[in-house]
Scaffold this active site. Structure first.
Site, PDB file in Angstrom:
ATOM      1  CB  CYS A 120      -0.873   0.092   1.327  1.00 14.70           C
ATOM      2  SG  CYS A 120      -0.148   0.223   2.704  1.00 14.70           S
ATOM      3  CB  ALA A 123       3.858  -0.489   2.390  1.00 15.55           C
ATOM      4  NE  ARG A 172      12.095  -1.716   1.918  1.00 10.42           N
ATOM      5  CZ  ARG A 172      12.678  -0.589   1.942  1.00 10.42           C
ATOM      6  NH1 ARG A 172      13.061  -0.123   3.288  1.00 10.42           N
ATOM      7  NH2 ARG A 172      13.202   0.060   0.852  1.00 10.42           N
ATOM      8  CG  HIS A 181       8.070   4.655  -3.826  1.00  6.43           C
ATOM      9  ND1 HIS A 181       7.905   3.712  -4.582  1.00  6.43           N
ATOM     10  CD2 HIS A 181       8.329   4.021  -2.724  1.00  6.43           C
ATOM     11  CE1 HIS A 181       8.194   2.595  -4.317  1.00  6.43           C
ATOM     12  NE2 HIS A 181       8.293   2.607  -2.904  1.00  6.43           N
TER      13      HIS A 181
HETATM   14 FE1  CFM Z   1      13.147   0.281  -4.827  1.00  2.00          FE
HETATM   15 FE2  CFM Z   1      12.658  -2.090  -5.242  1.00  2.00          FE
HETATM   16 FE3  CFM Z   1      10.925  -0.457  -3.795  1.00  2.00          FE
HETATM   17 FE4  CFM Z   1      13.774  -1.004  -3.037  1.00  2.00          FE
HETATM   18 FE5  CFM Z   1      12.404  -3.020  -1.490  1.00  2.00          FE
HETATM   19 FE6  CFM Z   1      11.454  -4.082  -3.687  1.00  2.00          FE
HETATM   20 FE7  CFM Z   1       9.968  -2.456  -2.185  1.00  2.00          FE
HETATM   21 MO1  CFM Z   1      10.727  -4.710  -1.367  1.00  2.00          MO
HETATM   22  S1  CFM Z   1      14.632  -1.438  -4.831  1.00  2.00           S
HETATM   23  S2  CFM Z   1      12.765   0.701  -2.968  1.00  2.00           S
HETATM   24  S3  CFM Z   1      14.382  -1.948  -1.105  1.00  2.00           S
HETATM   25  S4  CFM Z   1      11.549  -0.780  -5.925  1.00  2.00           S
HETATM   26  S5  CFM Z   1      12.625  -5.085  -2.144  1.00  2.00           S
HETATM   27  S6  CFM Z   1      12.383  -4.170  -5.887  1.00  2.00           S
HETATM   28  S7  CFM Z   1       9.516  -3.990  -3.336  1.00  2.00           S
HETATM   29  S8  CFM Z   1      10.962  -2.585  -0.252  1.00  2.00           S
HETATM   30  S9  CFM Z   1       9.333  -0.578  -2.718  1.00  2.00           S
END
Ligand code: CFM
Length: 540
Positions: A60, A63, A94, A192
């Protein structure tokens, strides 16, 4: 198991065969074969809502904001405003690691939450939030506090930003809030973007103290999962780069405050931090390049590009010496492992960047990628950044604030002239460039966005890879099918996998996983021929 001949179109037909027509039509758009180098890149559907009822891998918006981008900072108290579940499930799972540093400030082991209950949902949670910020301050005296809203907070309309402003004034430290309700976007990707905006507004460039160092860089989108950032820090130091800030693995708020002192931004995870990279370019004149420290060869390439940028022969020589020394050790291990892994096959369905980055490490073991896809990446992460102008901005994306950033009146200082940038570009430094996943993956590989559990099972039945990479939600379902699963979010208990030491760790771990006999010996419960326990309902 060896590589099976695949016809992508047949596989695609099979994957959607049992879906209702409308669903099948939509899912088909999220599937495409890869391309060979130099070929036209097909369009793929990405960053759109998951079809209700489908079991997706996605997370989500909360997250993406709290868990991913801001969570790994060690000396910010990251406070979840919501019922306790959200804070609890984003607590340490994580495996983003930290070094408490000389000041010993490290809040990562804690989970901070306002623990909203029905009473707060009915009467409002703002007072409780103010009290929680005060309590966190009294107990820890942090340098900064960041607040994250969960779904119910958005629904009842608590003004978390007003509370943050009041408490910032009262306490005299940085307090800022993120409206990152879980439902706000189609996935964690929206979170993000929200975190990028808030870091930019409230933290970056709030301290102009000069930073010593000749070759100053930031790393954007590296979260120190399993200690990856520690290995990257080791390599950068050995090469002679000065790391000003990492967003946000093993980072401090003071690093963020001074990040505008860097002369180059290197972007590791493009999906999660590209917004800050762009905004820092517009506001401070800091160029950015895409790097990848997953894979020994990829790490070497990234270091060379970083050194080329600074145009300093001493640095270039030192980087070459480090690469030569490190690669010699890596190669010795790869030579031993490769005969056991050569020709084996893998699938990677994870996140928004690793499904691309980790292909490098598999190639170094001579393994083939049969299928890959992101959970929540956008078309540019698949097709390359050149498609950005063609991406339709839908209502879900418009829901997330886009900051209009202009040059800072006093801090804007272009690091290179247009001529210099052009000359460097000619040498292969593609500023603000990312080629994405599809290019070069090969026509015989299957790319699927936002894969669901049904498609995963079908794909495995058809292609039987030697290893599957995904997360905890997929792990045991796939292992029950007799296929080992490597978690690429938290690395299971492994890592680091970044850099040169990381590559060696990866070779050993994958060797063990694809060569163990245990998967052939194992039978799923329903395949058992042994005695069976039977039961019936008492009420029958
Ligand atoms: Fe970038 Fe990722 Fe992500 Fe990531 Fe992660 Fe991920 Fe993620 Mo899980 S590199 S920041 S450290 S997009 S593994 S492939 S899914 S937490 S949002």
């Amino acid at each position: 198991m060896s590589t099976k001949p695949m016809n992508i179109e047949e596989i695609k037909k099979e994957l959607i065969a049992k879906m209702p027509t409308k669903v099948a039509r939509k899912r088909a758009k999220a599937m495409t074969p890869g391309t060979d180098l130099g070929e036209a890149i097909p369009e793929i559907q990405a960053n759109v809502r998951t079809i209700p009822g489908i079991i997706t891998q996605r997370g989500c918006t909360y997250a993406g904001c709290k868990g991913v981008v801001l969570g790994p900072s060690r000396d910010i108290v990251n406070l979840t405003h919501g019922p306790i579940g959200c804070g609890f499930y984003s607590w340490l799972t994580r495996r983003n690691q930290t070094d408490a540093g000389p000041d010993g400030e490290n809040f990562i082991p804690y989970s901070f939450s306002t623990d909203m209950t029905e009473h707060d949902i009915v009467f409002g949670g703002m007072k409780k939030l103010a009290a929680a910020i005060q309590e966190a301050y009294d107990n820890f005296h942090p340098r900064a506090i960041s607040v994250f809203s969960t779904c119910p907070v958005g629904l009842i309309g608590d003004d978390i930003h007003a509370v943050a402003r009041q408490m910032q004034e009262k306490l005299g430290i940085t307090v800022f809030a993120n409206s990152c309700e879980g439902y706000k976007g189609v996935s964690q990707s929206a979170g993000h973007h929200i975190a990028n905006n808030q870091i930019m507004k409230h933290v970056i460039a709030t301290d102009d103290t000069p930073v010593e160092g000749k070759f100053k860089v930031n790393i954007l989108g590296e979260y120190n999962i399993g200690g990856d950032a520690f290995e990257i820090e080791r390599i950068l130091e050995k090469c002679g780069f000065t790391l000003v800030a990492t967003f946000s693995g093993n980072s401090t708020v003071d690093q963020f405050r001074k990040a505008h002192a860097a002369d180059l931004n290197t972007v590791m995870c493009h999906r999660s931090l590209n917004y800050v990279a762009e905004m820092m370019e517009s506001k401070f004149g800091i160029p950015w390049i895409k790097v990848n420290f997953i894979g020994a060869e990829a790490s070497a390439k990234s270091l060379r590009r970083m050194a080329a940028y600074f145009e300093d022969q001493e640095l270039i020589d030192r980087v070459e010496a480090v690469i030569a020394e490190e690669l010699a050790t890596v190669k010795a291990v790869a030579d031993k492992v490769r005969p056991r892994t050569e020709g084996k096959t893998a699938m990677i369905f994870v996140g928004g960047s690793r499904a691309h980055h980790y292909q490098e490490l598999f190639h170094e073991l001579g393994m083939k990628i049969l299928g890959a896809g992101y959970e929540f990446a956008h078309r540019d992460d698949y097709e390359g950044r050149h498609v950005l102008p063609n991406i339709k901005v839908d209502a879900d994306s418009r829901n997330i604030e886009h900051l209009e950033i202009t040059a800072d009146a006093t801090r804007y200082k272009p690091r290179k002239s247009p001529e210099q940038l052009k000359a460097l570009n000619a040498k292969g430094l593609d500023f603000e460039g990312y080629e994405g996943m599809i290019e070069g993956m090969g026509k015989d590989s299957m790319i699927i966005d936002d894969i669901n559990h049904y498609e995963t099972e079908k794909l495995i039945e058809m292609l039987k890879p030697d290893i599957f990479c995904a997360g905890i939600k997929e792990k045991y379902i796939i292992q029950k099918m007799g296929i080992p699963l490597k978690q690429l979010h938290n690395y299971d208990i492994g890592g680091p996998y970044a850099g040169f030491v990381g590559a060696i760790n990866w070779y050993h771990d994958i060797d063990r996983m694809v060569n163990t006999k245990v998967w052939d010996l194992m039978k799923a419960p329903w395949q058992s021929t042994g005695p069976e326990l039977e039961a019936s309902y008492v009420a029958e």
